[in-house]
Write an enzyme that holds these catalytic residues in place. Structure first.
Site, PDB file in Angstrom:
ATOM      1  CG  LEU A   8      -1.860  -1.196   1.326  1.00 30.36           C
ATOM      2  CD1 LEU A   8      -2.764  -1.063   2.549  1.00 30.36           C
ATOM      3  CD2 LEU A   8      -2.712  -1.343   0.061  1.00 30.36           C
ATOM      4  N   GLY A   9       2.171   1.114  -0.074  1.00 27.93           N
ATOM      5  CA  GLY A   9       3.067   2.268  -0.049  1.00 27.93           C
ATOM      6  C   GLY A   9       3.225   2.895  -1.428  1.00 27.93           C
ATOM      7  CD  GLN A  10       6.704   7.510  -3.789  1.00 21.96           C
ATOM      8  OE1 GLN A  10       7.667   7.298  -3.047  1.00 21.96           O
ATOM      9  NE2 GLN A  10       6.705   8.481  -4.670  1.00 21.96           N
ATOM     10  CG  ASP A  32       1.012  -2.187   3.810  1.00 18.98           C
ATOM     11  OD1 ASP A  32       1.248  -1.851   4.984  1.00 18.98           O
ATOM     12  OD2 ASP A  32       1.537  -1.616   2.828  1.00 18.98           O
ATOM     13  CG  ASP A  47       4.060  -6.367  12.100  1.00 25.05           C
ATOM     14  OD1 ASP A  47       5.140  -6.296  11.475  1.00 25.05           O
ATOM     15  OD2 ASP A  47       3.866  -5.813  13.197  1.00 25.05           O
ATOM     16  CB  ILE A  48       7.244  -7.467   7.551  1.00 26.24           C
ATOM     17  CG1 ILE A  48       7.992  -8.292   6.528  1.00 26.24           C
ATOM     18  CG2 ILE A  48       8.174  -6.542   8.308  1.00 26.24           C
ATOM     19  CD1 ILE A  48       7.114  -8.971   5.551  1.00 26.24           C
ATOM     20  CE1 TYR A 136      14.845   3.508   4.082  1.00 25.76           C
ATOM     21  CE2 TYR A 136      16.199   5.232   3.102  1.00 25.76           C
ATOM     22  CZ  TYR A 136      15.273   4.212   2.970  1.00 25.76           C
ATOM     23  OH  TYR A 136      14.774   3.907   1.723  1.00 25.76           O
ATOM     24  CE  LYS A 140      15.743   0.352   2.576  1.00 26.85           C
ATOM     25  NZ  LYS A 140      14.962  -0.750   2.012  1.00 26.85           N
TER      26      LYS A 140
HETATM   27  P1  NAD Z   1       6.353   3.458   1.755  1.00 26.23           P
HETATM   28  O1  NAD Z   1       6.683   4.001   3.094  1.00 26.23           O
HETATM   29  O2  NAD Z   1       5.522   4.286   0.840  1.00 26.23           O
HETATM   30  O3  NAD Z   1       5.635   2.045   1.899  1.00 26.23           O
HETATM   31  C1  NAD Z   1       6.098   1.086   2.807  1.00 26.23           C
HETATM   32  C2  NAD Z   1       4.926   0.223   3.209  1.00 26.23           C
HETATM   33  O4  NAD Z   1       5.413  -0.689   4.200  1.00 26.23           O
HETATM   34  C3  NAD Z   1       3.771   1.025   3.852  1.00 26.23           C
HETATM   35  O5  NAD Z   1       2.563   0.787   3.155  1.00 26.23           O
HETATM   36  C4  NAD Z   1       3.710   0.496   5.278  1.00 26.23           C
HETATM   37  O6  NAD Z   1       2.390   0.362   5.792  1.00 26.23           O
HETATM   38  C5  NAD Z   1       4.388  -0.868   5.143  1.00 26.23           C
HETATM   39  N1  NAD Z   1       4.960  -1.310   6.411  1.00 26.23           N
HETATM   40  C6  NAD Z   1       5.636  -0.591   7.323  1.00 26.23           C
HETATM   41  N2  NAD Z   1       5.931  -1.357   8.384  1.00 26.23           N
HETATM   42  C7  NAD Z   1       5.462  -2.593   8.120  1.00 26.23           C
HETATM   43  C8  NAD Z   1       5.444  -3.818   8.839  1.00 26.23           C
HETATM   44  N3  NAD Z   1       5.954  -3.919  10.062  1.00 26.23           N
HETATM   45  N4  NAD Z   1       4.870  -4.887   8.258  1.00 26.23           N
HETATM   46  C9  NAD Z   1       4.299  -4.804   7.015  1.00 26.23           C
HETATM   47  N5  NAD Z   1       4.256  -3.666   6.301  1.00 26.23           N
HETATM   48  C10 NAD Z   1       4.834  -2.573   6.854  1.00 26.23           C
HETATM   49  O7  NAD Z   1       7.717   3.038   1.050  1.00 26.23           O
HETATM   50  P2  NAD Z   1       8.040   2.963  -0.508  1.00 26.23           P
HETATM   51  O8  NAD Z   1       8.460   4.303  -0.924  1.00 26.23           O
HETATM   52  O9  NAD Z   1       6.976   2.265  -1.241  1.00 26.23           O
HETATM   53  O10 NAD Z   1       9.378   2.089  -0.426  1.00 26.23           O
HETATM   54  C11 NAD Z   1       9.398   0.700  -0.646  1.00 26.23           C
HETATM   55  C12 NAD Z   1      10.832   0.228  -0.594  1.00 26.23           C
HETATM   56  O11 NAD Z   1      11.615   0.960  -1.546  1.00 26.23           O
HETATM   57  C13 NAD Z   1      11.516   0.443   0.759  1.00 26.23           C
HETATM   58  O12 NAD Z   1      12.408  -0.614   0.992  1.00 26.23           O
HETATM   59  C14 NAD Z   1      12.301   1.724   0.559  1.00 26.23           C
HETATM   60  O13 NAD Z   1      13.419   1.760   1.390  1.00 26.23           O
HETATM   61  C15 NAD Z   1      12.706   1.606  -0.888  1.00 26.23           C
HETATM   62  N6  NAD Z   1      12.985   2.899  -1.509  1.00 26.23           N
HETATM   63  C16 NAD Z   1      11.993   3.780  -1.777  1.00 26.23           C
HETATM   64  C17 NAD Z   1      12.300   5.000  -2.362  1.00 26.23           C
HETATM   65  C18 NAD Z   1      11.249   6.013  -2.706  1.00 26.23           C
HETATM   66  O14 NAD Z   1      11.599   7.146  -3.082  1.00 26.23           O
HETATM   67  N7  NAD Z   1       9.961   5.688  -2.605  1.00 26.23           N
HETATM   68  C19 NAD Z   1      13.644   5.319  -2.659  1.00 26.23           C
HETATM   69  C20 NAD Z   1      14.630   4.400  -2.322  1.00 26.23           C
HETATM   70  C21 NAD Z   1      14.295   3.182  -1.773  1.00 26.23           C
HETATM   71  C1  AKB Z   2      13.696   8.482   1.433  1.00 22.77           C
HETATM   72  O1  AKB Z   2      13.781   9.692   1.175  1.00 22.77           O
HETATM   73  O2  AKB Z   2      13.801   8.011   2.572  1.00 22.77           O
HETATM   74  C2  AKB Z   2      13.517   7.518   0.267  1.00 22.77           C
HETATM   75  C3  AKB Z   2      14.841   7.055  -0.216  1.00 22.77           C
HETATM   76  C4  AKB Z   2      15.609   7.863  -1.175  1.00 22.77           C
HETATM   77  O3  AKB Z   2      15.301   6.014   0.175  1.00 22.77           O
HETATM   78  N1  AKB Z   2      12.766   8.177  -0.747  1.00 22.77           N
END
Ligand code: NAD
Ligand code: AKB
Length: 308
Positions: A8-10, A32, A47-48, A136, A140
């Protein structure tokens, strides 16, 4: 069956749609923390950190591929470091143990946050010492190490990308540092004003979500023999300052951007300005399609339509 955690995330919001289109709706399970209403995909609340429930979902559904997106992002991680460590490291350990037990393929994203301020900030290379300053970023790096371990010692096919900041219109992100770039579009359309939490000179690597989703699927489809890396491919598309983005948006929308840096400025200051992704290009043919102009046209068109 394919399972998407953090669906449900981005990223998950768009990846589930893309995977449904590629493999068929009945092949995808989204998961999620909270069950959404009227969601158009098979859904398992999980919950993961609950490894029993996570294993049950995988076993009962015959999951053979996992896109593991559940995580706590950088800004939220600085506010709640224990939760960030638990979800990003212990959660991943649960996912890896299940992947090993059921011989699954795994996609596990990393981030430009793995880099610290002591690497070359322009065209940051694939192979540099990783010394991030944020909680964070540290989780990672640990994630990349765990994935490498499971790849090398347990023969699990694990792939991942160090995504830059991702920009999208289907889901407004929260908890990240690069969120300002997305919020700027949303607030320009909705309010005609944006209070930006980094200063106007802040320049970070960014990418439009369509490119990120295409890259994800392309990497997962690549023959394993062609890959010289696994969980940690550098990936690049564009870099711009907050002011350059505001100017680009201003060419479509009359809006005012005010700069009020907060604690997230300190995070941004430790990250690269641009990324060298030549290995992704040569190993699996990566090439971005969106620059700031094309991305802005897409963002504005879609956000205007949603706000009509
Ligand atoms: P987000 O925060 O939009 O979504 C993360 C989802 O994880 C949320 O829907 C949240 O409810 C869920 N979540 C949190 N804790 C949880 C738990 N304990 N159990 C189950 N679900 C849980 O993140 P995103 O932007 O979709 O990122 C996804 C992945 O991509 C992450 O690993 C992030 O580090 C990586 N990432 C994202 C970006 C970005 O710009 N969006 C950039 C670099 C890396
Ligand atoms: C954040 O800003 O935390 C993320 C990422 C670059 O990992 N969008």
């Amino acid at each position: 069956m394919i399972l998407v955690t953090g669906a449900l995330g981005q990223i998950g919001t768009e990846l589930v749609l893309a995977l449904q289109e590629k493999h068929g709706k009945d092949k995808i399970i989204a998961s999620d923390l909270k069950e959404p209403e009227n969601y158009d995909c098979k859904f398992e609340k999980c919950d993961i950190l609950d490894n029993e429930n996570y294993e049950r979902i995988n076993k009962e559904n015959g999951v053979d591929t996992v896109y593991h997106l559940a995580a706590i992002l950088s800004a939220a991680g600085e506010k709640n470091p224990d939760l960030c460590y638990d979800v990003n490291v212990k959660g991943l350990e649960n996912v890896l143990k299940v992947a090993k037990k059921y011989n699954q393929r795994l996609f596990c994203p990393s981030s430009i946050a793995v880099f610290g301020p002591d690497v070359p900030r322009e065209n940051t290379p694939q192979n540099v010492e990783l010394n991030p300053k944020t909680v964070y970023g540290k989780t990672k790096v640990k994630g990349e190490e765990l994935c490498d371990l499971y790849f090398n010692e347990h023969n699990i096919d694990i792939r991942g990308i160090r995504y830059p900041g991702l920009i999208s219109w289907k889901h407004k992100p929260s908890g990240g540092t690069t969120d300002y770039a997305v919020e700027m579009y949303f607030d320009a359309i909705e309010k005609g004003e944006y209070v930006c939490f980094v200063n106007e000179d802040t320049r970070l690597p960014m990418m439009f979500m369509d490119d990120a989703i295409r890259a994800t699927i392309q990497l997962m489809d690549a023959p394993i023999e062609s890959l010289n890396y696994h969980s940690n491919y550098n990936l690049s598309s564009m870099s711009f300052s907050a002011k350059e983005l505001a100017d680009e948006i201003s060419s479509h929308v009359d809006f005012n951007c005010i700069y009020k840096p907060d604690y997230r400025q300190d995070i941004a200051n430790t990250w690269p300005i641009s990324i060298d992704d030549k290995d992704a290009r040569s190993d699996w043919g990566w090439e971005p399609k969106f620059d700031i102009t094309k991305m802005t046209e897409e963002m504005i068109t879609n956000l205007r339509r949603l706000n009509e």
